[in-house]
Scaffold this motif. Structure first.
Motif, PDB file in Angstrom:
ATOM      1  N   SER A 248      44.724  36.204 -29.756  1.00  9.86           N
ATOM      2  CA  SER A 248      43.800  35.817 -28.345  1.00  9.86           C
ATOM      3  C   SER A 248      42.471  34.227 -28.730  1.00  9.86           C
ATOM      4  O   SER A 248      42.946  34.022 -27.308  1.00  9.86           O
ATOM      5  CB  SER A 248      42.594  37.157 -28.783  1.00  9.86           C
ATOM      6  OG  SER A 248      42.341  37.127 -27.392  1.00  9.86           O
ATOM      7  N   ALA A 249      42.176  34.596 -29.452  1.00 12.07           N
ATOM      8  CA  ALA A 249      41.595  33.347 -29.651  1.00 12.07           C
ATOM      9  C   ALA A 249      42.232  31.706 -29.507  1.00 12.07           C
ATOM     10  O   ALA A 249      41.761  30.834 -28.866  1.00 12.07           O
ATOM     11  CB  ALA A 249      40.524  33.141 -31.022  1.00 12.07           C
ATOM     12  N   LEU A 250      43.077  31.963 -30.567  1.00 14.71           N
ATOM     13  CA  LEU A 250      44.080  30.663 -30.110  1.00 14.71           C
ATOM     14  C   LEU A 250      44.854  30.466 -28.376  1.00 14.71           C
ATOM     15  O   LEU A 250      44.591  29.530 -28.056  1.00 14.71           O
ATOM     16  CB  LEU A 250      45.381  31.350 -31.557  1.00 14.71           C
ATOM     17  CG  LEU A 250      45.378  31.006 -32.963  1.00 14.71           C
ATOM     18  CD1 LEU A 250      46.182  31.302 -33.717  1.00 14.71           C
ATOM     19  CD2 LEU A 250      45.006  29.555 -33.162  1.00 14.71           C
ATOM     20  N   ASN A 251      44.988  31.598 -28.151  1.00 15.70           N
ATOM     21  CA  ASN A 251      45.130  31.554 -27.091  1.00 15.70           C
ATOM     22  C   ASN A 251      44.486  30.981 -25.892  1.00 15.70           C
ATOM     23  O   ASN A 251      44.660  30.687 -25.094  1.00 15.70           O
ATOM     24  CB  ASN A 251      46.189  32.885 -26.208  1.00 15.70           C
ATOM     25  CG  ASN A 251      46.902  33.233 -25.064  1.00 15.70           C
ATOM     26  OD1 ASN A 251      47.466  32.019 -24.626  1.00 15.70           O
ATOM     27  ND2 ASN A 251      46.796  33.701 -24.690  1.00 15.70           N
ATOM     28  N   SER A 252      43.244  31.002 -26.367  1.00 15.43           N
ATOM     29  CA  SER A 252      42.273  30.374 -25.230  1.00 15.43           C
ATOM     30  C   SER A 252      41.902  28.599 -25.647  1.00 15.43           C
ATOM     31  O   SER A 252      41.983  27.983 -24.898  1.00 15.43           O
ATOM     32  CB  SER A 252      40.889  30.821 -25.311  1.00 15.43           C
ATOM     33  OG  SER A 252      40.079  31.284 -26.444  1.00 15.43           O
ATOM     34  N   ASN A 253      42.743  27.731 -26.575  1.00 19.94           N
ATOM     35  CA  ASN A 253      42.650  27.127 -26.924  1.00 19.94           C
ATOM     36  C   ASN A 253      44.249  26.763 -27.307  1.00 19.94           C
ATOM     37  O   ASN A 253      43.323  26.320 -28.921  1.00 19.94           O
ATOM     38  CB  ASN A 253      41.074  26.542 -27.670  1.00 19.94           C
ATOM     39  CG  ASN A 253      41.377  25.073 -28.523  1.00 19.94           C
ATOM     40  OD1 ASN A 253      41.531  24.117 -27.190  1.00 19.94           O
ATOM     41  ND2 ASN A 253      40.627  24.922 -29.249  1.00 19.94           N
ATOM     42  N   LYS A 280      54.515  32.394 -25.126  1.00 18.00           N
ATOM     43  CA  LYS A 280      54.910  32.131 -23.496  1.00 18.00           C
ATOM     44  C   LYS A 280      53.592  31.144 -22.958  1.00 18.00           C
ATOM     45  O   LYS A 280      54.124  31.051 -22.710  1.00 18.00           O
ATOM     46  CB  LYS A 280      54.760  33.734 -23.659  1.00 18.00           C
ATOM     47  CG  LYS A 280      56.008  34.561 -23.973  1.00 18.00           C
ATOM     48  CD  LYS A 280      55.314  35.752 -23.058  1.00 18.00           C
ATOM     49  CE  LYS A 280      54.454  37.045 -22.929  1.00 18.00           C
ATOM     50  NZ  LYS A 280      55.096  37.937 -22.694  1.00 18.00           N
ATOM     51  N   ASN A 281      52.652  31.074 -23.862  1.00 14.13           N
ATOM     52  CA  ASN A 281      51.777  29.764 -22.953  1.00 14.13           C
ATOM     53  C   ASN A 281      52.496  28.957 -22.583  1.00 14.13           C
ATOM     54  O   ASN A 281      52.944  28.246 -24.100  1.00 14.13           O
ATOM     55  CB  ASN A 281      50.852  30.148 -23.533  1.00 14.13           C
ATOM     56  CG  ASN A 281      49.343  29.193 -22.703  1.00 14.13           C
ATOM     57  OD1 ASN A 281      49.793  28.476 -22.248  1.00 14.13           O
ATOM     58  ND2 ASN A 281      47.971  30.036 -23.281  1.00 14.13           N
ATOM     59  N   PRO A 282      52.457  28.531 -21.657  1.00 11.65           N
ATOM     60  CA  PRO A 282      53.104  27.171 -22.050  1.00 11.65           C
ATOM     61  C   PRO A 282      52.348  26.064 -22.125  1.00 11.65           C
ATOM     62  O   PRO A 282      52.995  24.687 -22.490  1.00 11.65           O
ATOM     63  CB  PRO A 282      53.619  26.777 -20.145  1.00 11.65           C
ATOM     64  CG  PRO A 282      52.418  27.329 -19.827  1.00 11.65           C
ATOM     65  CD  PRO A 282      52.072  28.722 -20.157  1.00 11.65           C
ATOM     66  N   GLN A 283      51.480  25.686 -22.503  1.00  8.55           N
ATOM     67  CA  GLN A 283      50.432  24.943 -23.340  1.00  8.55           C
ATOM     68  C   GLN A 283      49.962  25.206 -24.816  1.00  8.55           C
ATOM     69  O   GLN A 283      49.769  23.948 -25.214  1.00  8.55           O
ATOM     70  CB  GLN A 283      49.081  24.925 -23.152  1.00  8.55           C
ATOM     71  CG  GLN A 283      48.440  24.352 -21.862  1.00  8.55           C
ATOM     72  CD  GLN A 283      47.230  24.461 -21.340  1.00  8.55           C
ATOM     73  OE1 GLN A 283      46.361  26.042 -20.875  1.00  8.55           O
ATOM     74  NE2 GLN A 283      46.699  23.436 -20.866  1.00  8.55           N
TER      75      GLN A 283
END
Length: 293
Positions: A248-253, A280-283
């Motif tokens: 979750s932390a990785l997904n925020s940055n 799935k995050n495009p970033q």
């Protein structure tokens, strides 16, 4: 560059090599003799070469050479007599002992020392040894970019000194590898949080971070100044909740990380779901998700 690791080079072989290199020392910049046991006379030939003012070596790799404490002390002393060229040093799997640590500390404190890479894996360093070496680094912190102290006993004092180094605004460390060092990871990660913009590669495999360590690591990963590209956390005893929190932390940055290794931990359904959200995050720029990092 001359790479001769694991070549069963004898003392006589060392003598021939040393004579050849010393006859034309100004061009050779990288020497790797790892896994060859030079014996006492071979070691003397190496440090005679290193003391030569014409020696231009900037990379010296002598991993698993069977050096005694006295040999390590002599080598470190030789390096200190001609420190301005050296950039990369690997003495892993040799027993430095107190005398070797003291001499190496003298090198690290030398204002002419511009060392960028220091690798001392499995050198039987005690807590006192680690504290002394890291204290020396703290006195001259602006050049070192790669530090590997895996498999040594940092202890409380070593971790405290390393935390001081990591918090130092002059510290430019990009790669930190501390596999199987076991204790006080939360304190180290907290120090990283105070100066996060340089670190790009972090390996804490084989350490039990615990809940506090995972929380601190999550704080680091969420920090917008964090530029981590490689994160290796193999066999850290993570629970499902820990894996979920980290993902979750990785997904925020997500835009910097390119290599992630969580092998040997229990992701569970929640961890997999959170990791899937990251992927799935495009970033997300992740290139490697593997156990082989």
């Amino acid at each position: 560059m001359l790479g001769l690791s694991e070549c069963s080079i004898t003392e006589e072989g060392y003598r021939c090599l040393s004579e050849a290199v010393r006859s034309n020392p100004s061009h050779l910049i990288s020497l790797d003799l790892s896994g060859n046991d030079p014996g006492p006379s071979g070691v003397k030939l190496i440090y005679d070469l290193l003391e030569d003012t014409n020696c231009a070596l900037n990379t010296v790799r002598l991993r698993s050479c069977g050096f005694s404490k006295e040999c390590c002390a002599d080598l470190s002393s030789a390096l200190n007599s001609n420190p301005s060229h050296l950039r990369h040093l690997n003495l892993s799997k040799n027993n430095l002992g107190t005398s070797g640590v003291n001499k190496l500390s003298d090198l690290l404190k030398n204002p002419q020392c511009k060392l960028k890479t220091l690798v001392l894996c499995g050198c039987s360093l005690t807590e006192k040894h680690c504290a002394r070496l890291i204290s020396a680094l703290c006195s001259n912190p602006s050049h070192l970019t790669h530090l590997n102290l895996s498999g040594n006993n940092l202890g409380t004092s070593g971790v405290n000194k390393l935390s001081d180094l990591l918090k130092n605004p002059q510290c430019k460390l990009k790669t930190l590898v501390l596999r199987s060092c076991e204790k006080h990871c939360a304190r180290l990660i907290s120090a990283l949080c105070s100066n996060p913009s340089h670190l790009t590669h972090l390996n804490l495999s084989g350490n039990n971070l615990g809940t506090s360590g995972v929380n601190k690591l999550s704080d680091l990963l969420k920090n917008p100044q964090c530029k981590l590209k490689t994160l290796v956390l193999r066999s850290c005893g993570f629970s499902k909740e820990c894996c979920a929190a980290l993902s979750s932390a990785l997904n925020s940055n997500p835009s910097h990380l390119t290599h992630l290794n969580l092998s040997g931990n229990n992701l569970g359904t929640s961890g997999v779901n959170k990791l899937s959200d990251l992927l799935k995050n495009p970033q997300c720029k992740l290139k490697t998700l593997t156990e082989w990092l």
